[in-house]
Structure formats: C-alpha cells, structure tokens
Design an enzyme around this catalytic site. Structure first.
Site, PDB file in Angstrom:
ATOM      1  CG  HIS A   1      33.874  45.497  42.578  1.00 47.61           C
ATOM      2  ND1 HIS A   1      35.004  44.990  43.177  1.00 47.61           N
ATOM      3  CD2 HIS A   1      33.232  44.430  42.048  1.00 47.61           C
ATOM      4  CE1 HIS A   1      35.050  43.693  43.000  1.00 47.61           C
ATOM      5  NE2 HIS A   1      33.991  43.319  42.318  1.00 47.61           N
TER       6      HIS A   1
HETATM    7  C1  T46 Z   1      33.979  40.118  42.274  1.00 43.79           C
HETATM    8  C2  T46 Z   1      34.376  39.599  43.600  1.00 43.79           C
HETATM    9  C3  T46 Z   1      33.406  38.571  44.116  1.00 43.79           C
HETATM   10  C4  T46 Z   1      42.777  39.262  37.773  1.00 43.79           C
HETATM   11  O1  T46 Z   1      43.862  39.506  37.229  1.00 43.79           O
HETATM   12  N1  T46 Z   1      41.898  38.380  37.192  1.00 43.79           N
HETATM   13  C5  T46 Z   1      40.706  38.082  37.763  1.00 43.79           C
HETATM   14  O2  T46 Z   1      39.944  37.267  37.190  1.00 43.79           O
HETATM   15  C6  T46 Z   1      40.342  38.732  38.988  1.00 43.79           C
HETATM   16  C7  T46 Z   1      39.002  38.428  39.636  1.00 43.79           C
HETATM   17  C8  T46 Z   1      41.233  39.601  39.565  1.00 43.79           C
HETATM   18  N2  T46 Z   1      42.420  39.856  38.966  1.00 43.79           N
HETATM   19  C9  T46 Z   1      43.368  40.758  39.618  1.00 43.79           C
HETATM   20  C10 T46 Z   1      42.942  42.224  39.646  1.00 43.79           C
HETATM   21  C11 T46 Z   1      43.528  42.732  40.941  1.00 43.79           C
HETATM   22  O3  T46 Z   1      44.844  43.162  40.730  1.00 43.79           O
HETATM   23  O4  T46 Z   1      43.483  40.360  40.989  1.00 43.79           O
HETATM   24  C12 T46 Z   1      43.571  41.492  41.845  1.00 43.79           C
HETATM   25  C13 T46 Z   1      42.478  41.467  42.908  1.00 43.79           C
HETATM   26  O5  T46 Z   1      41.203  41.680  42.274  1.00 43.79           O
HETATM   27  P1  T46 Z   1      40.022  42.482  42.999  1.00 43.79           P
HETATM   28  O6  T46 Z   1      40.571  43.546  43.843  1.00 43.79           O
HETATM   29  O7  T46 Z   1      39.038  42.889  41.938  1.00 43.79           O
HETATM   30  O8  T46 Z   1      39.396  41.327  43.916  1.00 43.79           O
HETATM   31  P2  T46 Z   1      38.069  41.376  44.806  1.00 43.79           P
HETATM   32  O9  T46 Z   1      38.127  40.233  45.728  1.00 43.79           O
HETATM   33  O10 T46 Z   1      37.841  42.719  45.395  1.00 43.79           O
HETATM   34  O11 T46 Z   1      36.844  41.119  43.756  1.00 43.79           O
HETATM   35  C14 T46 Z   1      36.734  39.886  43.077  1.00 43.79           C
HETATM   36  C15 T46 Z   1      36.400  40.108  41.601  1.00 43.79           C
HETATM   37  O12 T46 Z   1      37.372  41.007  41.022  1.00 43.79           O
HETATM   38  C16 T46 Z   1      35.029  40.669  41.378  1.00 43.79           C
HETATM   39  O13 T46 Z   1      34.672  40.523  40.021  1.00 43.79           O
HETATM   40  O14 T46 Z   1      32.793  40.226  41.978  1.00 43.79           O
HETATM   41  O15 T46 Z   1      35.715  39.090  43.665  1.00 43.79           O
END
Ligand code: T46
Length: 136
Positions: A50
């Site tokens: 993303h």
């Molecule tokens: C990015 C890369 C480097 C939260 O509730 N709070 C938070 O601060 C974050 C980061 C995530 N979440 C929840 C949302 C989802 O249900 O944790 C779950 C996994 O998040 P996500 O699928 O977005 O994780 P990544 O590893 O794909 O991405 C993350 C960050 O979201 C993003 O901003 O740049 O790490």
C-alpha cells in the site's frame, strides 16, 4: 529514490552493549506520534502493499533482517534492512512492500501520524491514479 532516505543512527556502545537513541527533529525528521513493530512474520509473507496519502515513516529492523520494495510510480528500488542502527525514511505516496523476513526479524516503525485507515491507498491502480491526479 527521491522522497526516501537512509539514516545511520549513532551507537552509544560500551562493554555492556549498544544503545541507539531516536529523538524527534534531532535524528528523526518528524514528530513521532506512533510506534509499532512486527515480529514472528513468516518468511513467505509479504506485508505492506500500500501507499499513504500523508504519512511519513522510518522503518528500522531492530533484529534480524527483511527487504523493502519501494515504488514511487516511476522508479522501483529494493532495500535490505539488517542493522539495528539503520533507518529507512519513507515519505508519503510511496508504494511499499516488506518481505523476506528472517525468523528473528523485528521491524519497528516510527510514524508521523496516528493510525488512520483513510490515509491508506491499498490498490496499486488507485495509487498510480492518485499520483497522476495530484501531480497536475
Ligand atoms: C506501513 C507498513 C510499513 C492498527 O490497529 N494500528 C496500527 O498502527 C497499525 C500499523 C495497524 N493496525 C492494525 C490494522 C490491521 O488490522 O493492524 C493490522 C495489520 O495492519 P496492516 O495490514 O496495515 O500491516 P502492514 O504490515 O501491511 O503495514 C504496516 C502499516 O499499516 C503501514 O502503515 O507503512 O506497516
């Protein structure tokens, strides 16, 4: 790549071991509003996939290693994070994918904003369109 930057943080080391300090505006270029970290990531997992409309972040692999694929819509770059005193700054509007995590990888992220799902662009075609429409 423009709008990304490598940081090498000073290590305060002595016979007890190493310590790295991160301070907003001194060695981190934004006010840190959030810190999160991921660990226990399977080696075949791809995270991220993303871009963000506004968020700026610094990624630090404080243990182990992982790779980061960056894409600004024109240029692509692959970076290895494997040192606890090295940070990768990623500005907004950069597509990122993290992969190839080692078993012991702990990826810590310093973020300029609180968590906001509306800041995410999770579809690659939407990302390219957003860049086109916002660079006019
Ligand atoms: C990015 C890369 C480097 C939260 O509730 N709070 C938070 O601060 C974050 C980061 C995530 N979440 C929840 C949302 C989802 O249900 O944790 C779950 C996994 O998040 P996500 O699928 O977005 O994780 P990544 O590893 O794909 O991405 C993350 C960050 O979201 C993003 O901003 O740049 O790490």
């Amino acid at each position: 790549m423009k709008n990304t930057k490598h940081y090498t943080f000073e290590i305060h080391g002595d016979e007890r071991g190493s310590l790295v300090a991160l301070e907003k505006t001194r060695n981190i270029p934004f006010e840190i509003k959030r810190v999160y970290y991921m660990y226990g990531t399977s080696s075949d997992a791809v995270r991220g996939c993303h871009a963000h409309k506004n968020l700026e972040q610094i990624l630090i692999c404080v243990n182990g290693s992982c790779k980061v694929r960056l894409d600004d819509g024109n240029e692509k770059e692959e970076i290895v994070l494997n040192k606890p005193n090295e940070g990768l700054y990623i500005c907004n509007l950069i597509w990122r994918e993290m992969y190839d995590f080692s078993d012991d990888a702990v990826l810590m992220v310093l973020a300029s904003e609180y968590y906001n799902e509306e800041d995410y662009i999770r579809n690659y075609e939407d990302f390219l369109r957003f860049i086109r429409e916002n660079s006019r």
